[in-house]
Structure formats: structure tokens, C-alpha cells
Design a protein around this motif. Structure first.
Motif, PDB file in Angstrom:
ATOM      1  N   GLN A 176      70.146  -5.487 -58.502  1.00 14.86           N
ATOM      2  CA  GLN A 176      70.307  -4.022 -58.901  1.00 14.86           C
ATOM      3  C   GLN A 176      71.361  -3.435 -58.093  1.00 14.86           C
ATOM      4  O   GLN A 176      71.944  -2.548 -58.784  1.00 14.86           O
ATOM      5  CB  GLN A 176      68.932  -3.630 -58.859  1.00 14.86           C
ATOM      6  CG  GLN A 176      68.062  -3.808 -60.258  1.00 14.86           C
ATOM      7  CD  GLN A 176      66.681  -3.264 -60.006  1.00 14.86           C
ATOM      8  OE1 GLN A 176      66.180  -2.785 -58.870  1.00 14.86           O
ATOM      9  NE2 GLN A 176      65.858  -3.175 -61.093  1.00 14.86           N
ATOM     10  N   ASN A 177      71.085  -3.483 -56.843  1.00 18.16           N
ATOM     11  CA  ASN A 177      71.988  -2.680 -56.002  1.00 18.16           C
ATOM     12  C   ASN A 177      73.680  -2.902 -56.143  1.00 18.16           C
ATOM     13  O   ASN A 177      74.466  -2.034 -56.234  1.00 18.16           O
ATOM     14  CB  ASN A 177      71.852  -2.882 -54.440  1.00 18.16           C
ATOM     15  CG  ASN A 177      70.558  -2.119 -54.021  1.00 18.16           C
ATOM     16  OD1 ASN A 177      70.066  -1.135 -54.535  1.00 18.16           O
ATOM     17  ND2 ASN A 177      69.922  -2.593 -52.915  1.00 18.16           N
ATOM     18  N   ASN A 206      78.900  -0.485 -61.025  1.00 19.74           N
ATOM     19  CA  ASN A 206      78.850   0.662 -62.108  1.00 19.74           C
ATOM     20  C   ASN A 206      79.822   1.930 -61.538  1.00 19.74           C
ATOM     21  O   ASN A 206      80.444   2.352 -62.140  1.00 19.74           O
ATOM     22  CB  ASN A 206      77.509   1.304 -62.295  1.00 19.74           C
ATOM     23  CG  ASN A 206      76.930   0.475 -63.384  1.00 19.74           C
ATOM     24  OD1 ASN A 206      77.380  -0.367 -63.788  1.00 19.74           O
ATOM     25  ND2 ASN A 206      75.584   0.833 -63.664  1.00 19.74           N
ATOM     26  N   THR A 249      66.042  -6.677 -56.119  1.00 14.48           N
ATOM     27  CA  THR A 249      66.838  -5.511 -55.841  1.00 14.48           C
ATOM     28  C   THR A 249      68.138  -5.555 -55.286  1.00 14.48           C
ATOM     29  O   THR A 249      68.934  -4.628 -55.719  1.00 14.48           O
ATOM     30  CB  THR A 249      65.738  -5.105 -54.366  1.00 14.48           C
ATOM     31  OG1 THR A 249      64.619  -4.894 -54.858  1.00 14.48           O
ATOM     32  CG2 THR A 249      66.281  -3.511 -54.030  1.00 14.48           C
ATOM     33  N   SER A 291      73.825   7.184 -67.321  1.00 10.46           N
ATOM     34  CA  SER A 291      72.895   6.178 -67.128  1.00 10.46           C
ATOM     35  C   SER A 291      72.525   6.358 -65.194  1.00 10.46           C
ATOM     36  O   SER A 291      71.504   6.357 -65.234  1.00 10.46           O
ATOM     37  CB  SER A 291      73.241   4.909 -67.459  1.00 10.46           C
ATOM     38  OG  SER A 291      73.559   4.751 -68.925  1.00 10.46           O
ATOM     39  N   ASP A 292      73.392   6.464 -64.803  1.00 13.58           N
ATOM     40  CA  ASP A 292      73.538   6.474 -63.297  1.00 13.58           C
ATOM     41  C   ASP A 292      72.692   7.657 -62.914  1.00 13.58           C
ATOM     42  O   ASP A 292      71.785   7.773 -62.013  1.00 13.58           O
ATOM     43  CB  ASP A 292      74.880   6.380 -62.584  1.00 13.58           C
ATOM     44  CG  ASP A 292      75.324   5.027 -62.554  1.00 13.58           C
ATOM     45  OD1 ASP A 292      74.527   4.202 -63.002  1.00 13.58           O
ATOM     46  OD2 ASP A 292      76.374   4.919 -61.886  1.00 13.58           O
ATOM     47  N   TRP A 335      74.575  -1.326 -59.395  1.00 12.77           N
ATOM     48  CA  TRP A 335      74.834  -0.083 -59.500  1.00 12.77           C
ATOM     49  C   TRP A 335      76.141   0.230 -58.450  1.00 12.77           C
ATOM     50  O   TRP A 335      76.854   1.124 -58.632  1.00 12.77           O
ATOM     51  CB  TRP A 335      73.631   0.682 -58.667  1.00 12.77           C
ATOM     52  CG  TRP A 335      72.672   0.828 -59.527  1.00 12.77           C
ATOM     53  CD1 TRP A 335      72.402   0.299 -60.756  1.00 12.77           C
ATOM     54  CD2 TRP A 335      71.148   0.735 -58.992  1.00 12.77           C
ATOM     55  NE1 TRP A 335      70.917   0.321 -61.188  1.00 12.77           N
ATOM     56  CE2 TRP A 335      70.209   0.499 -60.007  1.00 12.77           C
ATOM     57  CE3 TRP A 335      70.613   0.872 -57.565  1.00 12.77           C
ATOM     58  CZ2 TRP A 335      68.886   0.641 -59.857  1.00 12.77           C
ATOM     59  CZ3 TRP A 335      68.984   1.150 -57.673  1.00 12.77           C
ATOM     60  CH2 TRP A 335      68.357   1.161 -58.629  1.00 12.77           C
ATOM     61  N   ARG A 340      70.410   9.502 -64.685  1.00 10.92           N
ATOM     62  CA  ARG A 340      69.086   9.009 -64.920  1.00 10.92           C
ATOM     63  C   ARG A 340      68.277   8.543 -63.966  1.00 10.92           C
ATOM     64  O   ARG A 340      67.271   8.755 -63.754  1.00 10.92           O
ATOM     65  CB  ARG A 340      68.762   8.729 -66.350  1.00 10.92           C
ATOM     66  CG  ARG A 340      69.207   9.654 -67.616  1.00 10.92           C
ATOM     67  CD  ARG A 340      69.251   8.890 -68.812  1.00 10.92           C
ATOM     68  NE  ARG A 340      69.223   9.933 -69.963  1.00 10.92           N
ATOM     69  CZ  ARG A 340      69.415   9.455 -71.165  1.00 10.92           C
ATOM     70  NH1 ARG A 340      69.671   8.264 -71.694  1.00 10.92           N
ATOM     71  NH2 ARG A 340      69.585  10.443 -72.234  1.00 10.92           N
ATOM     72  N   ARG A 341      69.120   7.471 -63.494  1.00 12.11           N
ATOM     73  CA  ARG A 341      68.380   6.263 -62.701  1.00 12.11           C
ATOM     74  C   ARG A 341      68.146   7.029 -61.306  1.00 12.11           C
ATOM     75  O   ARG A 341      67.292   6.851 -60.634  1.00 12.11           O
ATOM     76  CB  ARG A 341      69.263   5.187 -62.529  1.00 12.11           C
ATOM     77  CG  ARG A 341      68.805   3.913 -61.780  1.00 12.11           C
ATOM     78  CD  ARG A 341      69.530   2.915 -61.523  1.00 12.11           C
ATOM     79  NE  ARG A 341      70.775   3.325 -60.327  1.00 12.11           N
ATOM     80  CZ  ARG A 341      72.037   3.507 -60.678  1.00 12.11           C
ATOM     81  NH1 ARG A 341      72.223   3.190 -61.922  1.00 12.11           N
ATOM     82  NH2 ARG A 341      72.800   4.013 -59.862  1.00 12.11           N
ATOM     83  N   LYS A 342      69.021   8.006 -61.088  1.00 12.70           N
ATOM     84  CA  LYS A 342      68.764   8.551 -59.410  1.00 12.70           C
ATOM     85  C   LYS A 342      67.918   9.812 -59.593  1.00 12.70           C
ATOM     86  O   LYS A 342      67.455  10.191 -58.463  1.00 12.70           O
ATOM     87  CB  LYS A 342      70.367   8.887 -59.032  1.00 12.70           C
ATOM     88  CG  LYS A 342      71.120   7.887 -58.748  1.00 12.70           C
ATOM     89  CD  LYS A 342      72.524   8.331 -58.275  1.00 12.70           C
ATOM     90  CE  LYS A 342      73.615   7.438 -57.920  1.00 12.70           C
ATOM     91  NZ  LYS A 342      74.891   7.823 -57.850  1.00 12.70           N
ATOM     92  N   SER A 343      67.536  10.305 -60.696  1.00 10.55           N
ATOM     93  CA  SER A 343      66.707  11.324 -60.677  1.00 10.55           C
ATOM     94  C   SER A 343      65.528  10.919 -60.630  1.00 10.55           C
ATOM     95  O   SER A 343      64.836   9.811 -60.794  1.00 10.55           O
ATOM     96  CB  SER A 343      66.737  12.021 -62.441  1.00 10.55           C
ATOM     97  OG  SER A 343      66.360  11.302 -63.186  1.00 10.55           O
ATOM     98  N   GLN A 362      61.652  10.187 -60.681  1.00 10.07           N
ATOM     99  CA  GLN A 362      60.838   9.539 -61.692  1.00 10.07           C
ATOM    100  C   GLN A 362      59.411  10.337 -61.791  1.00 10.07           C
ATOM    101  O   GLN A 362      58.812  10.957 -60.760  1.00 10.07           O
ATOM    102  CB  GLN A 362      60.138   8.227 -61.458  1.00 10.07           C
ATOM    103  CG  GLN A 362      61.624   7.077 -61.418  1.00 10.07           C
ATOM    104  CD  GLN A 362      62.242   7.096 -62.898  1.00 10.07           C
ATOM    105  OE1 GLN A 362      61.711   6.973 -63.839  1.00 10.07           O
ATOM    106  NE2 GLN A 362      63.646   7.117 -62.598  1.00 10.07           N
TER     107      GLN A 362
END
Length: 196
Positions: free
Chosen positions: A8-9, A15, A5, A185-186, A12, A188-191, A193
Motif C-alpha cells: 500500500q505504501n 500515486n 502495508t 482518492s488520496d 501511495w 479521502r485516504r488521508k482524511s 476515518q
């Protein structure tokens, strides 16, 4: 799990910087190209300044990006790109006294070497940031364009800043594509699920 995690943070967060960086690189390159095809085309003094400024800007951009991405020690390809770009800016200033064929030859060597470093930087970032395919293509195309420049520099064709401008235009395009790809991409990731 927490280590993954945290990774990933960090990716991001990185990014967010990369998006801003790529948009800035696009804007500067696009402005350079526009000036090269218009005002600089008929103004040798301005063209000379712009030809030196382009690799100098690349050196500065690599320095800032490397510092924001863990430092020059962790980003050896950008450190090498920084050094090569500074040397290139100096070499172009000297080559201007020997004609545009010499300048184009220097640009060719620089485009080839810096393209390889850009490709390697993007390949390294792929694992942590993703969406680096456009930067890999850009690096590969830069290397090929450099070889073309070296060949053209040995010819008899009249050469000016407009010969370099398409190279910068492709660079601008790839930076824009990379910025948009990261933005999508960001998003989509924040939307939320959707459960299947």
C-alpha cells in the motif's frame, strides 16, 4: 500484514508520481492543442514540427514514467509504446513529404497501437494504484480514433493539424481527470476515518 502495508505504501508513493505525471501530460497536451488551433494552423513549418514532436513527447513521457515505476523491464507495455512512438515520429517526418493524408494515416496507426498499450498499462496499474478507469477509456478511445484517422486519410477532404488536435484534446482531458481522481482518492485516504 506488513507485506500488505508495504504494498500500500509503495502504491501511495507511486500515486504521488502518477498525479504529477498526469498533470504534466495534461499541461503539455493542452498547450499543444492550443497552438494547433491558433498559430500552427496557418504555419505549415510549425505544424510539421509539432506533428513530429507529439509522438516524440509521448515516447519520452512513457520512458520517464516507466523508469519511475519500476523500470522498462517491469513495464513492457510502456516499453512497446516508447518504441512505437519513436518509430511514429520518424514515420511522420517522412510522411510530411507525401502530404497530410499520409501523415494522418501514420497518426491513425499510432493512435490505435499506442491506445491499446495505454489501456493495458492502465489495466495493470488498476490493482496497485486504482483510479485508472479514465486511462482505460482514453486508451480505448485512442484506438477507435486511430481507425477513424486511417479512414479519413483515404478520403479527399483537406487535412491539417486541426484534424489531429481534437484527438490530443481528449487525451489532455483524460489525463486531467485521472490526476484529479487520484488527488481526490488520496485526500479521502488521508482524511481521518469517521467511526460509525
Amino acid at each position: 500484514m506488513s507485506v500488505q502495508t508495504n504494498d500500500q505504501n509503495r502504491a501511495w508513493s507511486s500515486n504521488g508520481w502518477l498525479k504529477s505525471y498526469y498533470y504534466l501530460r495534461f499541461a503539455v497536451s493542452a498547450a499543444w492543442v492550443a497552438a494547433a488551433f491558433t498559430v500552427a494552423k496557418d504555419s505549415p513549418p510549425l505544424a510539421a514540427v509539432m506533428l513530429v514532436a507529439y509522438p516524440a513527447w509521448d515516447a519520452l513521457a512513457n520512458y520517464v514514467d516507466a523508469r519511475r515505476s519500476g523500470g522498462l523491464g517491469r513495464n513492457k507495455t510502456q516499453l512497446l509504446n516508447l518504441v512505437v512512438s519513436i518509430i511514429t515520429a520518424i514515420a511522420i517526418a517522412i510522411a510530411l513529404g507525401h502530404g497530410m493524408n499520409a501523415v494522418l494515416a501514420v497518426y491513425g496507426v499510432w493512435a490505435t497501437v499506442s491506445g491499446v498499450f495505454q489501456l493495458l498499462t492502465a489495466a495493470r496499474r488498476w490493482k496497485t494504484n486504482g483510479a485508472q478507469w479514465a486511462m482505460i477509456l482514453s486508451g480505448a478511445q485512442s484506438a477507435l480514433a486511430g481507425l477513424f484517422f486511417v479512414k479519413m486519410a483515404g478520403g479527399t477532404e483537406a487535412i491539417g493539424i486541426a484534424n489531429v488536435a481534437p484527438y490530443a484534446a481528449f487525451g489532455a482531458f483524460y489525463f486531467l481527470v485521472s490526476a484529479i481522481w487520484l488527488s481526490v482518492s488520496d485526500a479521502r485516504r488521508k482524511s481521518p476515518q469517521v467511526a460509525s
